[in-house]
Each structure stands twice: as C-alpha cells, then as structure tokens.
Design an enzyme around this catalytic site. Structure first.
Site, mmCIF file in Angstrom:
data_model
loop_
_atom_site.group_PDB
_atom_site.id
_atom_site.type_symbol
_atom_site.label_atom_id
_atom_site.label_comp_id
_atom_site.label_asym_id
_atom_site.label_seq_id
_atom_site.Cartn_x
_atom_site.Cartn_y
_atom_site.Cartn_z
ATOM 1 N N CYS A 169 -14.918 -12.296 -8.206
ATOM 2 C CA CYS A 169 -13.850 -11.350 -7.897
ATOM 3 C C CYS A 169 -12.499 -12.079 -7.881
ATOM 4 O O CYS A 169 -12.429 -13.264 -7.578
ATOM 5 C CB CYS A 169 -14.106 -10.719 -6.520
ATOM 6 S SG CYS A 169 -15.452 -9.537 -6.553
ATOM 7 N N CYS A 192 -13.718 -7.150 -10.364
ATOM 8 C CA CYS A 192 -13.677 -6.735 -8.961
ATOM 9 C C CYS A 192 -12.556 -7.458 -8.217
ATOM 10 O O CYS A 192 -12.044 -8.467 -8.687
ATOM 11 C CB CYS A 192 -15.033 -6.994 -8.295
ATOM 12 S SG CYS A 192 -15.653 -8.671 -8.482
#
Ligand SMILES: *[C@@H]1O[C@H](CO)[C@@H](O)[C@H](O)[C@H]1NC(C)=O
Ligand SMILES: *[C@@H]1O[C@H](CO)[C@@H](O)[C@H](O)[C@H]1NC(C)=O
Ligand SMILES: *[C@@H]1O[C@H](CO)[C@@H](O)[C@H](O)[C@H]1NC(C)=O
Ligand SMILES: *[C@@H]1O[C@H](CO)[C@@H](O)[C@H](O)[C@H]1NC(C)=O
Ligand SMILES: *[C@@H]1O[C@H](CO)[C@@H](O)[C@H](O)[C@H]1NC(C)=O
Length: 301
Positions: free
Chosen positions: A122, A204
C-alpha cells in the site's frame, strides 16, 4: 538372337502393346495423381501470414522476453526468484498465437495474470500519463515505488510489440496491426488494458499519479490512466489519489492543479468516493529533473 529381335521391336513401338483400355486407365491414373499432388501442395504449403501496416513483432522476442523475466526475478527482485519464466513465456504465448490478431480478448490473458501474482505494498503505486520517462527515472531511484513497468509483466513487455497469425504457431515477424487499421483488440493493446486494470484494482492506501503539466491537458481522458486506471481504483482500499503535475524544467511553471483539466480528474475521483490532492512540481521528482539541469534557475532551491 531371336529374343533380342523381339525386345528390340517392342522397344521401338511400345504403345502398340497397350490395349485401348489400358491407355485410358493410364490417362485417368495420371489425372488422379496430378489432382492429388495439387491438393497435397495446397494443404501442406505454408500459408502466407496476414499482412498488416504496423511494425512487426520485436526481433528476438522470445529471447528478450525470457531474458527480461530472468533479470527481473533473479537480479532486480530476488523475492520473486521462484517464478518459472519458461512457464510464464508459454502461458503468455498461449494468449495470442495461432489467432487472428484483431480478435484477442481479455480472457485470453486470464491464464497469464492468474499465473503471475505480485503484491504491491500500500502507498507504493505510481500511475503516470504522458510522463513515462520521468516516472521511471523516479522509481529507478525510489526502488520501493512501483509503476506498472516496475512489476514483472510490465517490465517484461515494456516497449515490445508482438502478434501472432492464424496460419502458424510462430510470432509474426513481418507485420502487426497498426492503430489506423481499426483493430483495437490486438494482442499488445489488450495485454496493456488487462494488466493496467489489474494494477489499478490492486492499488491501496494513498496512490500517486504523475501527470505532464507542460501539456494543455495534463489529465487526458483517452489515456490508459484516464480511461482504465482511474475507474478501476477500488474506493474501499484507496483513500486518496495524489496527483503530481510535473512541468518541463525549461517551460515556465503555470499552476496546473487549478486548471480545468485537473479539475475534471478531481470530479471523477471525488465522485468515486476517493479523496483527491494535487501538487505542482512535487519536489522529490523536481530534484530528479534537476540532475540533468543543475544550472537552471528553477533548480537553485
Ligand atoms: C473471434 O473470437 C471469437 C471467440 O474466440 C470467435 O467466436 C469468433 O469467431 C472470432 N472471430 C474471428 C473473425 O476470428
Ligand atoms: C499510507 O499513507 C498514509 C498517509 O500518509 C498513512 O497513514 C498510512 O499508514 C500509510 N500506509 C502504509 C501501509 O504505509
Ligand atoms: C511532457 O510531454 C512532452 C511532449 O510529449 C514531453 O516532451 C515532455 O518530456 C513531457 N514532460 C514530462 C515531465 O514528462
Ligand atoms: C477519445 O476516444 C473517443 C472514443 O474512444 C473518440 O471518439 C475521441 O475522438 C477520442 N479523442 C481524442 C482527442 O483522441
Ligand atoms: C459514496 O459514498 C456515499 C456515502 O458514503 C454513498 O452513498 C455513495 O453510494 C458512494 N458512491 C460510490 C460511487 O461508491
């Protein structure tokens, strides 16, 4: 001597010894033979591949593919060293060989994307549009940040061209469809659509996009970013899209973040329930530009 005479005569006029029926049989046999040969030649003759207006498959494609795969998995990202490059190559090839290169589907590449799974952490995805070179210079230094071309499949295929042909299981090294030939479902275009969509779906946290502020439309709706990636970010996983609008160092830096093109992007992103932020000439990337132009006034920080 007598025998010799007989042979001699028969050699002189052999036809006289064949009956009329035999002659007909021979003639028909000959015609059948010729037809058979013609059919065999037509069926087995290597058919010429379809001819296109675009440049052909990149030379030495299998070697480049395999070489890049090995460099990536063994040297650049040894955490992926258990990937089987031979198998990746065969699965990749299976998507398009022996097929009409205007009739490739997303499903054709499904086995490949199932085979090659790679997790991007992420906050580490960087999209780009019309700023490929600078984006890659930046991720070359920021090794923990990934553009699509810093993933295995993107790395292998970057700047390559390929297509197959229905008449052969080999690649077409003579020509491939050109964009002007109304052939959007060609092997190369479909490949990038599939893997850029997967790349966006997997992103993400905070994701970045580098845009080109020296163009009148830094956010270009028909680009891969504007047509595929931005619509496949998952609002459940992506909190924020952070745009870095980079201006060429020689050009005067207008404020693109407040322009109508970026505003268009902002509206799309907000509508998708993702927060949006924009920054002109993001400093860490500006430093990279300044490496080549250290004397430029805008590099005198
Ligand atoms: C294109 O592919 C589809 C599915 O693979 C097939 O049904 C169709 O006949 C193909 N069309 C042409 C023109 O090859
Ligand atoms: C991603 O960035 C956000 C904001 O900077 C931060 O709160 C979050 O902890 C980061 N996530 C990871 C996995 O680093
Ligand atoms: C912006 O686009 C122009 C024209 O394509 C190109 O020359 C320039 O390098 C790009 N700038 C950046 C920062 O990528
Ligand atoms: C963008 O794509 C649409 C549909 O694909 C097309 O009609 C339009 O002409 C394209 N715009 C530009 C500027 O290429
Ligand atoms: C955005 O969030 C709002 C409220 O949280 C919700 O009603 C709406 O359906 C969401 N829109 C999308 C496109 O997910």
């Amino acid at each position: 001597m007598a025998n010799y005479e007989v042979v001699h005569v028969s050699e002189d006029r052999p036809c006289c010894r064949l009956s009329r029926t035999a002659q007909i049989c021979l003639g028909v046999g000959l015609v059948v033979l010729i037809v058979a040969v013609v059919i065999v030649v037509i069926v087995l003759w290597p058919r010429t591949p379809m001819v296109w207006k675009g440049k052909p498959t990149t030379k030495h494609f299998p070697e480049v593919f395999l070489g890049r795969c090995l460099v990536y998995t063994q040297l650049l990202r040894p955490e992926m060293s258990d990937q089987d490059c031979k198998k990746i190559w065969n699965t990749f090839k299976g998507a398009f060989v022996s097929k009409n290169p205007c009739n490739i589907t997303r499903e054709d590449y499904e086995p490949l994307v199932k085979l090659v799974t790679q997790t991007i952490p992420c906050n580490k995805s960087l999209f780009w549009s019309k700023s490929k070179h600078l984006a890659h210079q930046y991720t070359w230094i920021q090794e923990k940040i990934f553009t699509l071309e810093d993933t295995l499949l993107g790395y292998i295929a970057d700047d390559l061209r390929w297509c197959g042909d229905p008449s052969t299981s080999d690649l077409n090294y003579d020509s491939c469809p050109h964009w002007s030939e109304n052939c959007p479902n060609n092997p190369t275009t479909v490949f990038w659509k599939v893997i850029s969509q997967k790349f966006a779906e997997a992103a993400c946290g905070v994701v970045q996009v580098m845009l080109n502020g020296s163009l009148s439309e830094p956010f270009y709706k028909n680009s891969t970013f504007g047509s595929v990636e931005v619509f496949n970010l998952d609002p459940k996983k992506v909190h924020k899209l952070q745009a870095w609008v980079m201006h060429d160092i020689e050009a005067d830096s207008s404020n693109s973040c407040s322009g109508s093109s970026i505003n268009e992007l902002k509206l799309i992103v907000l509508q998708r329930n993702i927060t949006f932020a924009c920054q002109d000439n993001y400093r860490p990337v500006r430093f990279v530009q300044c490496v080549k132009n250290p004397e430029h006034p805008s590099c005198m920080f």
